[in-house]
Scaffold this active site. Sequence first.
Site, mmCIF file in Angstrom:
data_model
loop_
_atom_site.group_PDB
_atom_site.id
_atom_site.type_symbol
_atom_site.label_atom_id
_atom_site.label_comp_id
_atom_site.label_asym_id
_atom_site.label_seq_id
_atom_site.Cartn_x
_atom_site.Cartn_y
_atom_site.Cartn_z
ATOM 1 N N SER A 1 -27.250 1.343 -21.974
ATOM 2 C CA SER A 1 -26.066 1.666 -22.770
ATOM 3 C C SER A 1 -25.293 0.392 -23.107
ATOM 4 O O SER A 1 -25.686 -0.701 -22.714
ATOM 5 C CB SER A 1 -25.169 2.619 -21.987
ATOM 6 O OG SER A 1 -24.463 1.871 -20.996
ATOM 7 N N LYS A 2 -24.192 0.600 -23.800
ATOM 8 C CA LYS A 2 -23.331 -0.523 -24.232
ATOM 9 C C LYS A 2 -23.002 -1.485 -23.105
ATOM 10 O O LYS A 2 -22.893 -2.680 -23.324
ATOM 11 C CB LYS A 2 -22.000 0.037 -24.745
ATOM 12 C CG LYS A 2 -21.992 0.431 -26.185
ATOM 13 C CD LYS A 2 -20.521 0.447 -26.642
ATOM 14 C CE LYS A 2 -20.242 1.479 -27.690
ATOM 15 N NZ LYS A 2 -20.361 2.865 -27.408
ATOM 16 N N ARG A 3 -22.807 -0.944 -21.912
ATOM 17 C CA ARG A 3 -22.417 -1.816 -20.794
ATOM 18 C C ARG A 3 -23.536 -2.763 -20.374
ATOM 19 O O ARG A 3 -23.308 -3.761 -19.725
ATOM 20 C CB ARG A 3 -21.976 -0.961 -19.589
ATOM 21 C CG ARG A 3 -20.505 -0.636 -19.601
ATOM 22 C CD ARG A 3 -20.191 0.421 -18.564
ATOM 23 N NE ARG A 3 -20.809 1.697 -18.949
ATOM 24 C CZ ARG A 3 -21.561 2.447 -18.156
ATOM 25 N NH1 ARG A 3 -21.797 2.076 -16.929
ATOM 26 N NH2 ARG A 3 -22.071 3.577 -18.595
#
Length: 489
Positions: A253-255
Amino acid sequence: MTQPIRVRMAPSPTGDLHVGSARTALFNYLMARRAGGAFVLRIEDTDAQRSDPAREAGIYDGLRWLGLNWDEGPDVGGPYGPYRQSERKDVHREAVQQLLANDDAYYDYTTAEERAAEREQQRAEGRPQRYSGIGRHFSAAEVAERKAAGVVPAVRFRAEPKPIQFDDIVIGSIRVGPDEVDDFVIARGDGSALYNMAVVVDDHHMRISHAVRGKDHVSNTFRQVLLYEALGWTPPAFAHLPLVVNRRRQKFSKRDGAQWVGEYRTNGYLPEALVNFLIFLGWAPGDEREIFSLAELVQEFRLERVNRADAVFDPQRLDHFNGVWIRRLDLGDLAERAWSYATAGGLKLSPDQRGYFRSALELEYERLSHLNRTAELMDFFFDDELVPDMRQVRYRRHSAAETAQALELVAALVDEAEPFDDPTLEARMRALASDLDWKAGDLFMPVRIAVTGRRATPPLFATMEVLGRQRCRERLQRALTGLAELATA
Ligand code: GLU
């Protein structure tokens, strides 16, 4: 006769190319190129609110930057167009009508409230939330009543309770039990198709031989298999690529890292490095090799070698590939690419400085990990107002005043050295240090700071050669002025 290989990628036009989609594109591209088949780009823009043609540009840019050229698509055309899903509504509608006519689909007049109540009850009873088929059983009178009350229908596929199975090239045979797929919506009341329906119709009409996509689509594939069957069409072969996860085995994901190919480009990654990284998100050569160009991958790639296990996205590995690829490029090519990052990073470069830029880059590129660091690494070569901060020198064995005297001699040496090159400068400076009875390092560090403004630089004499006599001379002069101020302070 065997069917020609035709594969596709079918991104939604979100405005940029997602790394996950780039991985899918790469695998499809390789499959097409290896087999001499066609790589089709289809834009899935049926969600009118989120889609507008301008947003496709980011997808085209990203794919071109990676070198993944397509043979058919909205911009290049092809024999099975149009390639924008929004322009294929009539073909979709026709197939929806066929399913309705055969009673494989029906208009569902269930209200949103009824659906919500059903879900609520299923939740309360701890049962999976599935549409039970309420809308199958309305009488003509009930339908008329609901129409009159303004209920907007949906078109649902009539999924009979039976196990569904398909063979996946990567995963093998996959099946689900009879209750897994409910009567799913295939079109809005106006006949416009939703994802599963549109994909099936388009893959069929575009003669797609293999649907290669992420594993997150497996649940859709079960539905699509039912649609192919009802429409009397042969489905393509399916290959679902492993899920991309982070190092803690959670969905990437984005993280965990940048999501968009454009960000990788901005962040100074080479497309070669990203391709090399993306291929390992699901594929491996079966030996120890790890550096592959796109052309090599075309030779090596086999869909049969795609792994089933989740693919771990490891940003450090991408950085490693980037370093390897930066050092693999020939200097001219690297300089060409680094130039735009350098100007974007604030270096004021004039076109006649290309040769100088290249020589400076030659000294720095061992230390260049990402192209967006070009300006930061090379700015001292281009700063003609550079005022070296002589307080960086540690005056331990020699005072500021002594250092100034030594730099006067270095300035004279710089005036005379002939030719003004790395070996001559080194020989003369070493001789000077020994005449002065200084340790070489005690002399070289103030010179380094004087001519570059920094303590850490590429090898000093090569750097001086590239800077040239005049820049070195001017900077030494400014250093001497600075030292005079230090001595009187
Ligand atoms: N538009 C779908 C996506 O972006 C395409 C999936 C498919 O390949 O069928 O995920």
